[in-house]
Design a protein around this motif. Sequence first.
Motif, PDB file in Angstrom:
ATOM      1  N   ASP A 193       0.816  -1.220   0.000  1.00 20.76           N
ATOM      2  CA  ASP A 193       0.000   0.000   0.000  1.00 20.76           C
ATOM      3  C   ASP A 193       0.849   1.270   0.000  1.00 20.76           C
ATOM      4  OD1 ASP A 193       1.065  -0.128   2.546  1.00 20.76           O
ATOM      5  OD2 ASP A 193      -0.860   0.047   3.600  1.00 20.76           O
ATOM      6  N   ALA A 194       2.127   1.143  -0.395  1.00 14.03           N
ATOM      7  CA  ALA A 194       3.008   2.314  -0.415  1.00 14.03           C
ATOM      8  C   ALA A 194       2.484   3.365  -1.391  1.00 14.03           C
ATOM      9  CB  ALA A 194       4.422   1.894  -0.802  1.00 14.03           C
ATOM     10  N   GLU A 195       2.568   4.625  -0.987  1.00 12.96           N
ATOM     11  CA  GLU A 195       2.126   5.713  -1.853  1.00 12.96           C
ATOM     12  C   GLU A 195       2.997   5.766  -3.099  1.00 12.96           C
ATOM     13  OE1 GLU A 195       1.306  10.571  -1.648  1.00 12.96           O
ATOM     14  OE2 GLU A 195       1.957   9.463   0.142  1.00 12.96           O
ATOM     15  N   GLY A 196       2.355   5.869  -4.256  1.00 16.06           N
ATOM     16  CA  GLY A 196       3.089   5.907  -5.523  1.00 16.06           C
ATOM     17  C   GLY A 196       3.232   4.546  -6.177  1.00 16.06           C
ATOM     18  N   SER A 198       1.518   1.390  -7.951  1.00 14.02           N
ATOM     19  CA  SER A 198       0.278   1.032  -8.636  1.00 14.02           C
ATOM     20  C   SER A 198       0.551  -0.103  -9.611  1.00 14.02           C
ATOM     21  CB  SER A 198      -0.311   2.230  -9.385  1.00 14.02           C
ATOM     22  OG  SER A 198       0.585   2.657 -10.409  1.00 14.02           O
ATOM     23  N   ASP A 219       6.226   5.121  -8.712  1.00 11.43           N
ATOM     24  CA  ASP A 219       6.276   6.538  -9.067  1.00 11.43           C
ATOM     25  C   ASP A 219       6.727   7.343  -7.848  1.00 11.43           C
ATOM     26  OD1 ASP A 219       5.986   9.016 -10.197  1.00 11.43           O
ATOM     27  OD2 ASP A 219       3.798   8.980 -10.244  1.00 11.43           O
ATOM     28  N   VAL A 221       8.160   6.108  -5.119  1.00  9.74           N
ATOM     29  CA  VAL A 221       7.797   5.379  -3.897  1.00  9.74           C
ATOM     30  C   VAL A 221       8.918   5.523  -2.872  1.00  9.74           C
ATOM     31  CG1 VAL A 221       7.303   3.111  -2.911  1.00  9.74           C
ATOM     32  CG2 VAL A 221       6.345   3.735  -5.135  1.00  9.74           C
ATOM     33  N   ARG A 222       8.554   6.012  -1.687  1.00  9.04           N
ATOM     34  CA  ARG A 222       9.552   6.193  -0.618  1.00  9.04           C
ATOM     35  C   ARG A 222       9.593   4.958   0.277  1.00  9.04           C
ATOM     36  NH1 ARG A 222      12.096  10.818   0.474  1.00  9.04           N
ATOM     37  NH2 ARG A 222      11.679  12.553  -0.976  1.00  9.04           N
TER      38      ARG A 222
END
Length: 387
Positions: A193-196, A198, A219, A221-222
């Motif tokens: 579920d990491a932000e960026g 997909s 994209d 992803v941190r």
Amino acid sequence: MPESGVERQLPTDEAQDLLRLVRDLARREIAPTASEDEEAGRFPREAFTLLSSAGLLGLPYDSGFGGGDQPYEVYLQVLEELAAARLTVGLGVSVHSLACHALANFGTKEQRSQHLPDMLGDGLLGAYCLSEPSSGSDAASLRTKAVRDGDTWVLTGTKAWITHGGIADFYTVLARSGGEGSHGITAFLVPGDAEGLSAAAPEKKMGMKGSPTAQVHFDGVRVSDARRLGDEGQGFQIALSALDSGRLGIAACAIGVAQAALDEAVAYAKGRSQFGRPVADFQGLRFMLADMATQIEAGRSLYLLAARLRDAGRPFSKQAAMAKLFCTDAAMKVTTDAVQVLGGYGYTADFPVERFMREAKVLQIVEGTNQIQRMVIARHLAGPESR
């Protein structure tokens, strides 16, 4: 799912009980709806939840972190039983185990204590991200970037052909953190579920329609440096280590599919009559069945030899490549012959052998094509190619 005549050699009574449990579970919970679910493209998440709760997703790993302490010799035979019931499940367990490999073998004790119990026994499902649109067999040329920013890394790029892409709870990702070539790659454990992060729409495949295979996009992803696995630049070594073991998983799955096809062919031949006698009485067909069974037994022996070398801590890379090559080629031949045994019925979806044939094909491609396996074997025999 006809009764299988497989006679297994297992090292302990506990392993015998485990295989009986797996076979019973596969026949009751997985096999009955396999053809219908594959045709509909349904992913059996509930089956993986059940396997996790039964302790079957972490069999080859340390019980101190939630694993099953089982040798590869046993774990692979579990995979074979699951793949015989439904390849989407057997291969999915193999991929999940592959995704856990980097953390289990190269992570710090703190990392393993924090993440492995959930990954091995709490219902999580993993994916392994090595291949890219422009780097499949040539994995050392991957382009996904990992740029350090203080105590975090920023991942940017696209991975391709990712089993469980878009539905995984975690991804083991190989990304370029340094210069060109195999020495500039680092491994990371990325939350699903990491932000960026997909996923693209799943690929439309000829087989294994219930197993999502998709591109996964990163994209910016941190990822915390605490989720870096192993040393910077050690990622390619980690990937190769995982693939040696993963190839054995594919070999076992291939023999599972082949065994399922043989069982169907034998049951059909014994129950079908032509010219006033059972089809199984005709010598030409009996010889086909004999050749199919011999290929299966030879493949099983080869993957078990490699597994026993691994369990003994001895080099097994050459034998893993041989097992993946032989077992998947055997599965393609056996499933094709099973269709022939059933004749016109074999070409219809009323019987599962046409599905087995379509599924067997992908096993010659995934985790290193069989042409790559031949290159690996040849390097062990004759050394690297001249440049």
